[in-house]
Design a protein around this motif. Structure first.
Motif, PDB file in Angstrom:
ATOM      1  N   ARG A 124       9.759  -4.740 -17.152  1.00  0.00           N
ATOM      2  CA  ARG A 124       9.610  -5.978 -16.380  1.00  0.00           C
ATOM      3  C   ARG A 124      10.973  -6.619 -16.093  1.00  0.00           C
ATOM      4  O   ARG A 124      11.184  -7.190 -15.023  1.00  0.00           O
ATOM      5  CB  ARG A 124       8.712  -6.963 -17.133  1.00  0.00           C
ATOM      6  CG  ARG A 124       7.253  -6.525 -17.235  1.00  0.00           C
ATOM      7  CD  ARG A 124       6.360  -7.651 -17.719  1.00  0.00           C
ATOM      8  NE  ARG A 124       6.704  -8.103 -19.058  1.00  0.00           N
ATOM      9  CZ  ARG A 124       6.168  -7.633 -20.178  1.00  0.00           C
ATOM     10  NH1 ARG A 124       5.257  -6.662 -20.121  1.00  0.00           N
ATOM     11  NH2 ARG A 124       6.509  -8.124 -21.363  1.00  0.00           N
ATOM     12  N   PHE A 125      11.902  -6.522 -17.047  1.00  0.00           N
ATOM     13  CA  PHE A 125      13.251  -7.062 -16.831  1.00  0.00           C
ATOM     14  C   PHE A 125      13.928  -6.341 -15.666  1.00  0.00           C
ATOM     15  O   PHE A 125      14.527  -6.976 -14.795  1.00  0.00           O
ATOM     16  CB  PHE A 125      14.081  -6.918 -18.102  1.00  0.00           C
ATOM     17  CG  PHE A 125      15.518  -7.340 -17.929  1.00  0.00           C
ATOM     18  CD1 PHE A 125      15.877  -8.675 -18.050  1.00  0.00           C
ATOM     19  CD2 PHE A 125      16.507  -6.409 -17.645  1.00  0.00           C
ATOM     20  CE1 PHE A 125      17.204  -9.073 -17.868  1.00  0.00           C
ATOM     21  CE2 PHE A 125      17.833  -6.797 -17.464  1.00  0.00           C
ATOM     22  CZ  PHE A 125      18.170  -8.136 -17.582  1.00  0.00           C
ATOM     23  N   LEU A 126      13.832  -5.021 -15.647  1.00  0.00           N
ATOM     24  CA  LEU A 126      14.449  -4.254 -14.569  1.00  0.00           C
ATOM     25  C   LEU A 126      13.821  -4.598 -13.220  1.00  0.00           C
ATOM     26  O   LEU A 126      14.522  -4.717 -12.212  1.00  0.00           O
ATOM     27  CB  LEU A 126      14.306  -2.758 -14.854  1.00  0.00           C
ATOM     28  CG  LEU A 126      15.043  -2.242 -16.091  1.00  0.00           C
ATOM     29  CD1 LEU A 126      14.656  -0.795 -16.365  1.00  0.00           C
ATOM     30  CD2 LEU A 126      16.554  -2.375 -15.936  1.00  0.00           C
ATOM     31  N   ALA A 127      12.493  -4.771 -13.217  1.00  0.00           N
ATOM     32  CA  ALA A 127      11.810  -5.113 -11.973  1.00  0.00           C
ATOM     33  C   ALA A 127      12.235  -6.498 -11.480  1.00  0.00           C
ATOM     34  O   ALA A 127      12.485  -6.689 -10.280  1.00  0.00           O
ATOM     35  CB  ALA A 127      10.303  -5.060 -12.172  1.00  0.00           C
ATOM     36  N   ALA A 128      12.318  -7.451 -12.395  1.00  0.00           N
ATOM     37  CA  ALA A 128      12.716  -8.803 -12.003  1.00  0.00           C
ATOM     38  C   ALA A 128      14.140  -8.816 -11.467  1.00  0.00           C
ATOM     39  O   ALA A 128      14.448  -9.491 -10.464  1.00  0.00           O
ATOM     40  CB  ALA A 128      12.583  -9.749 -13.194  1.00  0.00           C
ATOM     41  N   LYS A 129      15.018  -8.052 -12.111  1.00  0.00           N
ATOM     42  CA  LYS A 129      16.425  -8.013 -11.695  1.00  0.00           C
ATOM     43  C   LYS A 129      16.560  -7.458 -10.280  1.00  0.00           C
ATOM     44  O   LYS A 129      17.418  -7.916  -9.504  1.00  0.00           O
ATOM     45  CB  LYS A 129      17.225  -7.154 -12.682  1.00  0.00           C
ATOM     46  CG  LYS A 129      18.708  -7.018 -12.366  1.00  0.00           C
ATOM     47  CD  LYS A 129      19.445  -6.339 -13.499  1.00  0.00           C
ATOM     48  CE  LYS A 129      18.982  -4.912 -13.708  1.00  0.00           C
ATOM     49  NZ  LYS A 129      19.401  -4.013 -12.595  1.00  0.00           N
ATOM     50  N   ASP A 130      15.706  -6.485  -9.942  1.00  0.00           N
ATOM     51  CA  ASP A 130      15.799  -5.837  -8.629  1.00  0.00           C
ATOM     52  C   ASP A 130      14.750  -6.350  -7.634  1.00  0.00           C
ATOM     53  O   ASP A 130      14.570  -5.748  -6.567  1.00  0.00           O
ATOM     54  CB  ASP A 130      15.650  -4.325  -8.789  1.00  0.00           C
ATOM     55  CG  ASP A 130      16.839  -3.697  -9.504  1.00  0.00           C
ATOM     56  OD1 ASP A 130      17.864  -4.390  -9.658  1.00  0.00           O
ATOM     57  OD2 ASP A 130      16.732  -2.528  -9.920  1.00  0.00           O
TER      58      ASP A 130
END
Length: 243
Positions: free
Chosen positions: A73-79
C-alpha cells in the motif's frame, strides 16, 4: 523468498502475483524483492491481502507496523496507484461458512484466530492478547447472525474450556489454523476445517478479482500469503490465456 506468479495475457495485460511470508522485519530480503518487482512492473493497480488500509510514513514503518500489505500500500500511495483489497466482505464469508458450521463455532474461530496470529507472528504479550480477544469478539458480533453468540469473553473462555480443557484460549497452537490440514489431523475439533472452508471461499473471490482486473494493457501487482498462490495459479493461467 517470495513465491512469484508472472502471467501475460493476450490482451497485453500482465499480472505479477507475489506469495509472501507474513513478516514484519524491514530487513527481510522478501521486501527487497517486492520493491524490485514493483519498480520493474510500473503497476496500474494493486491488490493486497487483508482489509487494512493504513500505511506508515516510510517503507520501513509500513513493514514493521503492517507487514507486506503495508509495504504494498505504501508503494501504491507513493506512485498514485489505486489499491484494492483481495478480501471478500466478512458478511459474505460468514454466510457461506454458516452452511457448514454453527454460529458458535464461527464466533470462536474469528475471535481466536487473530489472537493466535498476534502471538505467533508478533510475539504479543499476554495482556495484549487478552485485549485483542475482546476486540476480535466485538468484531465477530458485528455480523447479524453472530451478534448474540457467546456475548462476552467470559462466555467465550468458558465454552473454550469445556471444548479444550487445560488450554488457555490465548495459547491455541498455530497449527490449528493451517488450512492444509484437517481438524482430525491436528485435534483442533473444528478450527482447521473452518479455516479450510474460509480459505476456499477466499481463493475463489481473489481469483475473480484478479481475473476481472486483466483488462487490455493492465499491469496488475498483487501480494498474498504464499500458500494462496498454488491454489489460484492454474485458474489464473487459464483466465489470462483466454484474454
Amino acid at each position: 523468498r517470495p513465491l512469484n506468479l508472472d502471467l501475460h495475457a493476450g490482451n497485453n495485460a500482465r499480472l505479477v502475483y507475489l506469495g509472501m511470508l507474513h513478516k514484519f522485519d524491514p530487513l527481510d530480503s522478501q521486501f527487497v524483492a517486492m520493491q524490485s518487482a514493483w519498480r520493474e512492473l510500473h503497476p496500474t493497480i494493486l491488490f493486497y491481502e487483508g482489509t487494512d488500509t493504513r500505511i506508515g510514513v516510510s517503507a520501513e514503518e509500513s513493514i514493521s507496523k503492517f507487514g507486506e500489505p503495508g509495504l504494498a500500500r505504501f508503494l501504491a500511495a507513493k506512485d498514485s496507484v489505486p489499491a484494492r483489497s483481495l478480501e471478500p466482505s466478512r458478511d459474505d464469508e460468514i454466510a457461506a461458512l454458516l452452511e457448514k458450521f454453527s454460529p458458535e463455532q464461527l464466533v470462536m474461530f474469528f475471535s481466536i484466530r487473530p489472537v493466535t496470529e498476534a502471538r505467533t507472528r508478533r510475539a504479543a504479550p499476554k495482556p495484549a492478547l487478552d485485549s485483542l480477544l475482546s476486540l476480535a469478539l466485538a468484531q465477530a458480533h458485528r455480523n447479524t447472525h453472530l451478534r448474540d453468540v457467546l456475548p462476552d469473553t467470559s462466555a467465550l473462555r468458558a465454552r473454550f474450556a469445556r471444548l479444550v480443557p487445560d488450554m488457555d484460549v490465548t495459547q491455541v497452537p498455530d497449527g490449528w489454523f493451517d488450512p492444509l490440514r484437517t481438524s482430525a489431523q491436528t485435534g483442533s475439533r473444528f478450527f482447521n476445517d473452518v479455516n479450510r472452508a474460509s480459505s476456499m471461499f477466499r481463493e475463489v473471490y481473489m481469483f475473480r478479482q484478479l481475473a476481472g482486473a486483466a483488462i487490455p494493457g493492465a499491469r496488475i501487482f498483487a501480494e498474498v500469503g504464499r500458500d494462496h498462490i498454488p491454489a489460484q495459479a492454474a485458474a489464473l493461467r487459464c483466465a489470462l490465456e483466454a484474454r
